[in-house]
Structure formats: structure tokens, C-alpha cells
Design a protein around this motif. Structure first.
Motif, short mmCIF file in Angstrom:
data_model
loop_
_atom_site.label_atom_id
_atom_site.label_comp_id
_atom_site.label_asym_id
_atom_site.label_seq_id
_atom_site.Cartn_x
_atom_site.Cartn_y
_atom_site.Cartn_z
N PHE A 1 9.04 -0.88 4.20
CA PHE A 1 7.74 -0.65 3.81
C PHE A 1 7.30 -0.95 2.42
O PHE A 1 8.21 -1.17 1.53
CB PHE A 1 7.72 0.96 4.03
CG PHE A 1 7.94 1.48 5.53
CD1 PHE A 1 9.11 1.44 5.98
CD2 PHE A 1 6.65 1.57 6.32
CE1 PHE A 1 9.24 1.81 7.24
CE2 PHE A 1 6.97 2.07 7.58
CZ PHE A 1 8.31 2.04 8.06
N ARG A 2 5.99 -0.94 2.17
CA ARG A 2 5.68 -1.24 0.85
C ARG A 2 4.35 -0.25 0.45
O ARG A 2 3.59 -0.02 1.38
CB ARG A 2 5.28 -2.53 0.47
CG ARG A 2 4.05 -3.13 1.25
CD ARG A 2 3.85 -4.48 0.69
NE ARG A 2 2.68 -5.20 1.61
CZ ARG A 2 2.28 -6.47 1.23
NH1 ARG A 2 2.88 -7.03 0.62
NH2 ARG A 2 1.32 -6.84 2.05
N GLN A 3 4.33 0.29 -0.78
CA GLN A 3 3.19 0.92 -1.09
C GLN A 3 2.64 0.22 -2.36
O GLN A 3 3.21 0.33 -3.39
CB GLN A 3 3.66 2.34 -1.40
CG GLN A 3 2.26 3.18 -1.39
CD GLN A 3 2.50 4.71 -1.11
OE1 GLN A 3 3.69 5.36 -1.12
NE2 GLN A 3 1.34 5.52 -1.08
N ARG B 1 0.93 3.86 2.36
CA ARG B 1 2.25 2.84 2.68
C ARG B 1 2.03 2.00 3.94
O ARG B 1 1.48 2.57 4.94
CB ARG B 1 3.51 4.10 3.05
CG ARG B 1 4.96 3.36 3.15
CD ARG B 1 5.62 4.32 3.08
NE ARG B 1 5.80 5.29 4.30
CZ ARG B 1 6.00 6.46 4.27
NH1 ARG B 1 6.98 7.01 3.41
NH2 ARG B 1 5.83 7.25 5.19
N TYR C 1 10.04 -0.14 0.15
CA TYR C 1 11.21 0.89 0.54
C TYR C 1 12.06 0.49 1.84
O TYR C 1 11.09 -0.34 2.64
CB TYR C 1 10.68 2.18 0.98
CG TYR C 1 9.95 2.97 -0.05
CD1 TYR C 1 8.59 2.72 -0.42
CD2 TYR C 1 10.62 3.90 -0.87
CE1 TYR C 1 7.84 3.38 -1.55
CE2 TYR C 1 9.96 4.55 -1.97
CZ TYR C 1 8.43 4.30 -2.19
OH TYR C 1 7.88 4.81 -3.32
N SER D 1 5.80 4.91 10.95
CA SER D 1 6.96 5.35 9.76
C SER D 1 7.75 6.30 10.43
O SER D 1 8.20 7.47 9.93
CB SER D 1 6.12 5.86 8.66
OG SER D 1 5.33 5.13 8.28
#
Length: 135
Positions: A40-42, A48, A101, A120
């Protein structure tokens, strides 16, 4: 629960390549192929986003989802002997900047990797590694 530690982030110029690592461990024994792993990325100021989720074992086979927004540039791979998963990112763009992440959930074969990425639905999360794409 599993412990996950991301590494490999940093400052990269546009067009560059990075390989992020996600090292997975647990106090008691486990087999990584029993888990689905998500990346994941934010980005700053954004929600996210699940960029790729993957699972692989003898019973359920292999399944990998890659978000349309990053398809063709993001590739996941795994080294089960070392309990490490990788996310290779090529042709980096400034909009790839963010905290990345990895996360893990038992691979029960109930949800698709796309569903896991979009919702998620992961139990264990790492602390994240910062990726900054800038010239």
C-alpha cells in the motif's frame, strides 16, 4: 500476528527504479505462503491506496492484483526461503511519492487479491518506508 518491516525507500529521481523489501517474521513458526501480502502507499494528503496484493501456495495457486494506476511499473516478487517480499518500481514519477507499507493477512481463499487491496483487509502492518521522487 506477524511482524513486517519495510525497507528500500529513499530519494529517487524521476525515471529511476527502486526495490522495496518487506521482511516478515513471527515469534512462533509460520509459513509465508499461508499469508496474502499487500503493498500500500499513502501520498501526502491522500488516502491510502492498495497498489498490489499477492498470494501463492500449493493449494490455492498464485494470485496477484496490481492497481491500474501502477500497472506496468510495479512488480511484486517473493523469496520464501528468506520470508521477504519485494516491490519493484520502475519509471518512478513524482506522484509515486509517499509512504509505502506492506501488510499481511491469512490466505484463506475467501477474498480475491483485488478485494483485499481495495478494502485493506489485512491484520498485520509494517511501519512503512518513505519514497520521494524528485529531481
Amino acid at each position: 500476528q506477524l511482524q513486517l518491516v519495510e525497507s528500500g525507500g529513499g530519494l529517487v529521481q524521476p525515471g529511476g527504479t527502486l526495490r522495496l523489501s518487506c521482511a516478515v517474521s513471527r515469534v512462533s513458526g509460520f509459513t509465508l505462503d499461508s499469508y496474502a501480502i499487500g503493498w500500500f502507499r499513502q501520498a501526502p494528503g491522500k488516502e491510502r491506496e492498495g497498489v498490489s496484493c499477492t498470494s501463492h501456495n500449493d493449494r490455492l495457486g498464485e494470485s496477484t492484483y496490481v492497481a491500474d494506476s501502477v500497472k506496468g511499473r510495479f512488480t511484486v516478487s517473493r523469496d520464501y526461503s528468506r520470508n521477504v517480499l519485494y516491490l519493484q518500481i520502475t519509471s518512478l514519477k513524482p506522484e509515486d511519492t509517499g509512504v509505502y507499507y506492506c501488510a499481511a493477512a491469512p490466505n484463506l481463499g475467501i477474498y480475491s487479491m483485488q478485494h483485499l487491496c481495495l478494502t485493506s483487509k489485512f491484520e498485520s502492518w509494517g511501519q512503512g518506508t518513505q519514497v520521494t521522487v524528485s529531481s
